[in-house]
Motif scaffolding. Structure first.
Motif, PDB file in Angstrom:
ATOM      1  N   GLY A   7      -3.935   6.259   4.145  1.00 22.69           N
ATOM      2  CA  GLY A   7      -3.312   6.961   3.584  1.00 22.69           C
ATOM      3  C   GLY A   7      -2.995   6.308   2.125  1.00 22.69           C
ATOM      4  N   PRO A   8      -1.778   7.103   1.326  1.00 21.63           N
ATOM      5  CA  PRO A   8      -1.618   6.100  -0.004  1.00 21.63           C
ATOM      6  C   PRO A   8      -0.889   4.446   0.066  1.00 21.63           C
ATOM      7  CG  PRO A   8      -0.166   7.924   0.458  1.00 21.63           C
ATOM      8  CD  PRO A   8      -1.100   7.432   1.423  1.00 21.63           C
ATOM      9  N   GLU A   9      -1.383   4.055  -0.531  1.00 18.76           N
ATOM     10  CA  GLU A   9      -0.343   2.695  -0.802  1.00 18.76           C
ATOM     11  C   GLU A   9       0.975   2.687  -1.153  1.00 18.76           C
ATOM     12  OE1 GLU A   9      -0.777  -0.755  -3.513  1.00 18.76           O
ATOM     13  OE2 GLU A   9      -2.645  -0.606  -3.133  1.00 18.76           O
ATOM     14  N   ASP A  10       2.012   3.429  -1.641  1.00 19.10           N
ATOM     15  CA  ASP A  10       3.273   3.929  -1.565  1.00 19.10           C
ATOM     16  C   ASP A  10       3.249   4.950  -1.292  1.00 19.10           C
ATOM     17  OD1 ASP A  10       5.365   3.153  -2.029  1.00 19.10           O
ATOM     18  OD2 ASP A  10       5.557   2.821  -4.762  1.00 19.10           O
ATOM     19  N   VAL A  11       3.941   5.132  -0.204  1.00 23.90           N
ATOM     20  CA  VAL A  11       4.288   6.549   0.724  1.00 23.90           C
ATOM     21  C   VAL A  11       5.572   7.578  -0.535  1.00 23.90           C
ATOM     22  CG1 VAL A  11       5.418   7.862   2.255  1.00 23.90           C
ATOM     23  CG2 VAL A  11       3.737   5.821   2.282  1.00 23.90           C
ATOM     24  N   ALA A  16       6.971  11.286  -3.794  1.00 27.69           N
ATOM     25  CA  ALA A  16       7.272  11.491  -5.670  1.00 27.69           C
ATOM     26  C   ALA A  16       6.679  13.225  -5.994  1.00 27.69           C
ATOM     27  CB  ALA A  16       8.193  10.795  -6.323  1.00 27.69           C
ATOM     28  N   GLU A  17       5.006  12.371  -6.533  1.00 32.48           N
ATOM     29  CA  GLU A  17       4.694  13.066  -7.299  1.00 32.48           C
ATOM     30  C   GLU A  17       4.229  14.948  -6.234  1.00 32.48           C
ATOM     31  OE1 GLU A  17      -0.358  13.127  -7.430  1.00 32.48           O
ATOM     32  OE2 GLU A  17       0.742  11.288  -7.543  1.00 32.48           O
ATOM     33  N   ILE A  18       4.976  14.287  -5.163  1.00 30.72           N
ATOM     34  CA  ILE A  18       3.821  16.219  -4.580  1.00 30.72           C
ATOM     35  C   ILE A  18       5.593  17.068  -4.506  1.00 30.72           C
ATOM     36  CG2 ILE A  18       4.480  17.106  -2.303  1.00 30.72           C
ATOM     37  CD1 ILE A  18       2.331  14.747  -0.795  1.00 30.72           C
ATOM     38  N   VAL A  19       6.167  16.580  -4.323  1.00 31.68           N
ATOM     39  CA  VAL A  19       7.570  17.260  -5.091  1.00 31.68           C
ATOM     40  C   VAL A  19       7.942  17.265  -7.017  1.00 31.68           C
ATOM     41  CG1 VAL A  19      10.307  16.341  -5.269  1.00 31.68           C
ATOM     42  CG2 VAL A  19       9.551  15.818  -3.291  1.00 31.68           C
ATOM     43  N   ARG A  24       7.246  21.647 -10.412  1.00 26.29           N
ATOM     44  CA  ARG A  24       6.659  22.593 -11.485  1.00 26.29           C
ATOM     45  C   ARG A  24       6.109  24.556 -11.353  1.00 26.29           C
ATOM     46  NH1 ARG A  24       4.371  17.012 -12.166  1.00 26.29           N
ATOM     47  NH2 ARG A  24       2.504  18.011 -10.749  1.00 26.29           N
ATOM     48  N   GLU A  25       5.452  23.988 -10.583  1.00 26.65           N
ATOM     49  CA  GLU A  25       5.092  25.914  -9.678  1.00 26.65           C
ATOM     50  C   GLU A  25       7.039  26.325  -9.254  1.00 26.65           C
ATOM     51  OE1 GLU A  25       3.620  25.349  -6.268  1.00 26.65           O
ATOM     52  OE2 GLU A  25       1.255  24.064  -7.136  1.00 26.65           O
TER      53      GLU A  25
END
Length: 170
Positions: A7-11, A16-19, A24-25
């Protein structure tokens, strides 16, 4: 939070990156827009000083007219998929396939089952003592079951569609 290999270090940062990518889409644009307020053209009819009888009741949503409903490309015919004769109005199923002839090993197994039942139920009919009939009946029953089990097929009979198929190929 500790770093794990799966998993990523900071969930929170990953979320926030996914949102941000989704925004943007254009996903969820209609959810963030605030509904427009209608301009009040009548005197105030809500609030603490207005009686219950004076408050207007909300209008129910109008039902769509039948011409606005979504329809199929063609009308549904309940008898279209059935083989129904319009004169008799009942379904006649097709003839079943003929019963296959039993193999010799199947007949032997059925005879062994009958002998086992006879040895267990009435050993005196065959002139055998009951102490000898029970082991003989057990041997006959186990032999019949084994003969029937070894005759089971693991796939479709040869010559039928799919009998030469050995599974998916990549």
């Amino acid at each position: 939070m500790t770093r794990r290999s799966d998993g990523p270090e900071d969930v929170d940062a990953a979320f926030a990156e996914i949102v941000a990518d989704l925004e943007r889409e254009g996903v969820g644009e209609n959810l963030t827009a605030e509904p427009s307020e209608p301009e009040p053209s009548e005197p105030e009819t809500t609030g603490p000083g207005v009686a219950e009888e004076q408050r207007p009741r909300p209008e129910p949503e109008p039902r769509p007219h039948a011409s606005e409903w979504r329809t199929a490309e063609r009308e549904w015919d309940p008898d279209a998929d059935l083989d129904i004769d319009s004169d008799t109005e009942h379904y006649e199923p097709p003839e079943p396939p003929p019963v296959p002839r039993p193999h010799a090993a199947t007949i032997v197994a059925l005879v062994l089952i009958a002998i086992a039942i006879l040895l267990f139920a009435a050993p005196n009919l065959l002139g055998i003592s009951s102490s000898a009939a029970i082991p003989l009946g057990a041997v006959a029953a186990v032999g019949a079951a084994g003969l029937l089990l070894f005759r089971l097929r693991s796939g479709p009979p040869p010559g039928t569609p799919g009998s030469d198929d050995d599974g998916a190929r990549l």
